[in-house]
Design an enzyme around this catalytic site. Structure first.
Site, PDB file in Angstrom:
ATOM      1  CG  HIS A  99      -1.923   1.007   1.361  1.00  0.00           C
ATOM      2  ND1 HIS A  99      -1.644   2.307   1.736  1.00  0.00           N
ATOM      3  CD2 HIS A  99      -3.271   0.951   1.161  1.00  0.00           C
ATOM      4  CE1 HIS A  99      -2.772   2.995   1.775  1.00  0.00           C
ATOM      5  NE2 HIS A  99      -3.777   2.204   1.429  1.00  0.00           N
TER       6      HIS A  99
ATOM      7  CG  ASP B 131       0.523  -2.695   6.348  1.00  0.00           C
ATOM      8  OD1 ASP B 131      -0.431  -2.802   7.146  1.00  0.00           O
ATOM      9  OD2 ASP B 131       0.451  -2.046   5.275  1.00  0.00           O
TER      10      ASP B 131
ATOM     11  CD  GLN C  56      -6.723  -4.544   3.754  1.00  0.00           C
ATOM     12  OE1 GLN C  56      -7.673  -5.318   3.828  1.00  0.00           O
ATOM     13  NE2 GLN C  56      -6.889  -3.240   3.629  1.00  0.00           N
TER      14      GLN C  56
ATOM     15  CE  LYS D 142      -7.803  -0.561   6.302  1.00  0.00           C
ATOM     16  NZ  LYS D 142      -8.340  -0.239   4.976  1.00  0.00           N
TER      17      LYS D 142
ATOM     18  CB  CYS E 143      -3.793   3.672  -1.525  1.00  0.00           C
ATOM     19  SG  CYS E 143      -4.651   5.244  -1.377  1.00  0.00           S
TER      20      CYS E 143
END
Length: 548
Positions: free
Chosen positions: A248, A325, A328, A351, A489
């Site tokens: 991202h 990260d 997600q 999220k 993004c």
């Protein structure tokens, strides 16, 4: 006992026993703001009144999303081949696959196609009742353009259960205060609630202690904190930062900025045509100058699940620090930072069914010793004179100013909700949704799937020949179906795949197989040249279609 109840009294008693053994307790249905203010350290468990808990106590009386409980009301949950047919409250047991086609109209329209059966969802204890889950999310009762809302934009943000909404209201009605160091009761309540949320996050991601958990605004701010604080102190000219092609923008731009500031070199690990990270090529990028590896656990644009334990192990062999990260991955798969060994792990609350504006940085003790405060101000200091400042220890030294107290509390409630459902059960159910949707979407004439990695989370990305992604997104909106259309993004990975934009439906544990069928029928009509009837709005489309 009502004669309309679809199970016997003996079965209901057994069900109640199973729920209580699993830690579920029926609670008072009154909203939390109607009870007296809670004393310190005794925050009410608002999820106890959710439908998860009251399924046992109120079976046969609590209405489902589309009506009361009955064997026929839930027939469509059992339709996909390989899913065990069940009635809410009855434990799943081995049963033969349902032979009928999941969608008769689809089977008639494409008679030559033979799909692999949907994988059986694993039921280790009580059944996964998607309709009881859906009843906990009030926004799922909304209509859009006269159609029931189908929320397939979960990779951008997830919807919030009533327990989280109630917890936020309770905080503002009974606990609202700034935290730490005040002598009055509300400050103590707010501090307890805030720190309880921190400990809930610690438990959920497997961190060794609460001091390793830092609250920020979201994943973007979390990565910027690491880049501008750890990176500014530890990177020198010629040092190397390795990221992947799957990232991202939030895991690209901060490293570009700090590289320009420090003279470090940014390297990118490639992927194959399916979107799998090429591990051998990744390792070939590592060397004695590698100081940091920063990689997503799950791609927001393609759904690729990266092998983060291997990534961490490879990077550590070269002495590099690793940031994962988890924006997600956090709502879809179990995360254990102690097992993965990452030095930094970051994610956003919105999220994982929590509020917007709250996120988390996990740091190990070792990297905390290497990471100075990012911002200066109140709350993070132990003592200040005109000449110098002495900072508090972690996590306070990274949380300057008044934080987002209420939304941190809301995040804690969202995580407790997910824990009660069970992240492994969520993962299994969502995987079944993905396995069901993928071949059927790919079979529609003109559809090209973007990202077909070996391991994927519940994200589909596609383009439709002759139709711009924004056009498809608007047409689906006319049917009440919310998807993301744009570059998400994540422009570098989409360009690697040969496209500028895609349509991206993404699933959560409150989505159903029926909703997927409605979506597939709509895409098929668009492919045939006729967009679904109804208004098409430009509102919310945006110029770039990012949305995370």
């Amino acid at each position: 006992m009502s004669s309309e109840l679809p199970i016997s009294e003996d079965d209901l008693a057994a069900l109640a026993t199973q729920f209580f053994a699993a830690g579920f307790r029926p609670g008072n249905d009154s909203p939390p703001q109607s009870v007296p203010p809670a004393p310190r350290g005794s925050v009410p468990d608002t999820t106890s009144a959710s439908s998860i808990a009251t399924t046992a106590a109120g079976l046969g009386t609590r209405p489902a999303v589309t009506g009361g409980y009955s064997p026929t009301a839930f027939a469509h949950f059992a339709i996909p081949t390989g899913i065990v047919p069940t009635i809410p409250g009855v434990l799943a047991s081995p049963a033969p696959a349902v032979p009928s086609a999941p969608n008769d109209s689809f089977a008639a329209a494409v008679p030559a196609l033979v799909f692999e059966p949907v994988p059986r969802v694993s039921y280790s204890h009580e059944i996964f009742d998607v309709h009881a889950i859906r009843a906990d999310f009030p926004i799922l009762r909304e209509t859009v353009n006269g159609k029931p809302l189908i929320w397939f934009d979960n990779a951008a943000t997830t919807q919030k259960p009533q327990a989280v909404i109630d917890r936020l209201a309770y905080f503002y009605a009974h606990e609202n205060s700034n935290i730490h160091r005040a002598a009055h009761e509300l400050a103590a309540r707010a501090t307890d609630a805030y720190e309880e949320a921190r400990d809930t996050v610690r438990r959920f991601i497997g961190a060794p202690k609460s001091e390793n958990i830092i609250f920020v605004r979201g994943t973007t701010e979390a990565i910027n904190l690491v880049a501008q604080s750890w990176g500014a102190k530890n990177l020198e000219p010629g040092d190397e930062i390795v990221i992947t092609h799957l990232e991202h923008h939030a895991n690209i731009v901060p490293w570009q900025m700090i590289s320009k500031k420090t003279g470090a070199v940014l390297k990118v690990a490639p992927v194959d045509d399916a979107g799998n990270l090429l591990l051998q090529e990744f390792e070939e990028l590592l060397g004695p100058r590698t100081k940091l590896v920063s990689a997503t656990q799950v791609s927001n644009a393609l759904g690729t699940v990266n092998p983060v334990e291997k990534i961490v192990a490879m990077a550590h062999r070269y002495g590099a620090r690793v940031l994962i990260d988890g924006a997600q991955s956090i709502p879809h798969i179990a995360v254990d930072v102690s097992k993965t060994g990452a030095d930094f792990f970051v994610f956003s609350g919105h999220k994982i069914f929590g509020p917007t504006g709250i996120g988390v940085v996990y740091m190990t003790d070792e990297v905390m010793a290497e990471t100075p405060p990012w911002q200066g101000g109140g709350n993070m200091i132990a003592d200040v004179t005109i000449e110098r400042s002495i900072f508090q220890g972690p996590p306070n030294k990274y949380e300057a100013g008044t934080g987002n107290i209420a939304d941190a509390v809301g995040l804690g409630e969202a995580i407790r909700y997910v824990e009660k459902v069970g992240i492994d059960r969520i993962a299994a159910y969502e995987h079944a949704l993905l396995e069901y949707a993928t071949p059927r979407l790919a079979a529609i004439p003109g559809v090209r799937l973007i990202g077909t990695a070996d391991e994927k989370a519940s994200v589909l990305s596609f383009v439709l020949a002759g139709h711009e992604p924004i056009e498809v997104g608007k047409a689906l909106n006319a049917e009440g179906i919310a998807v993301r259309a744009g570059h998400h993004c994540a422009q570098p990975i989409l360009r690697r795949m040969g496209v500028e934009q895609t349509v991206r439906p993404s699933f959560a544990f409150y989505n159903t197989f029926d909703e997927i069928d409605v979506f597939l029928d709509a895409v098929r009509r668009i492919a045939d040249g006729g967009p679904p009837p109804g208004p098409i709005s430009d509102r919310g489309a945006g110029r770039h279609g990012c949305g995370g």
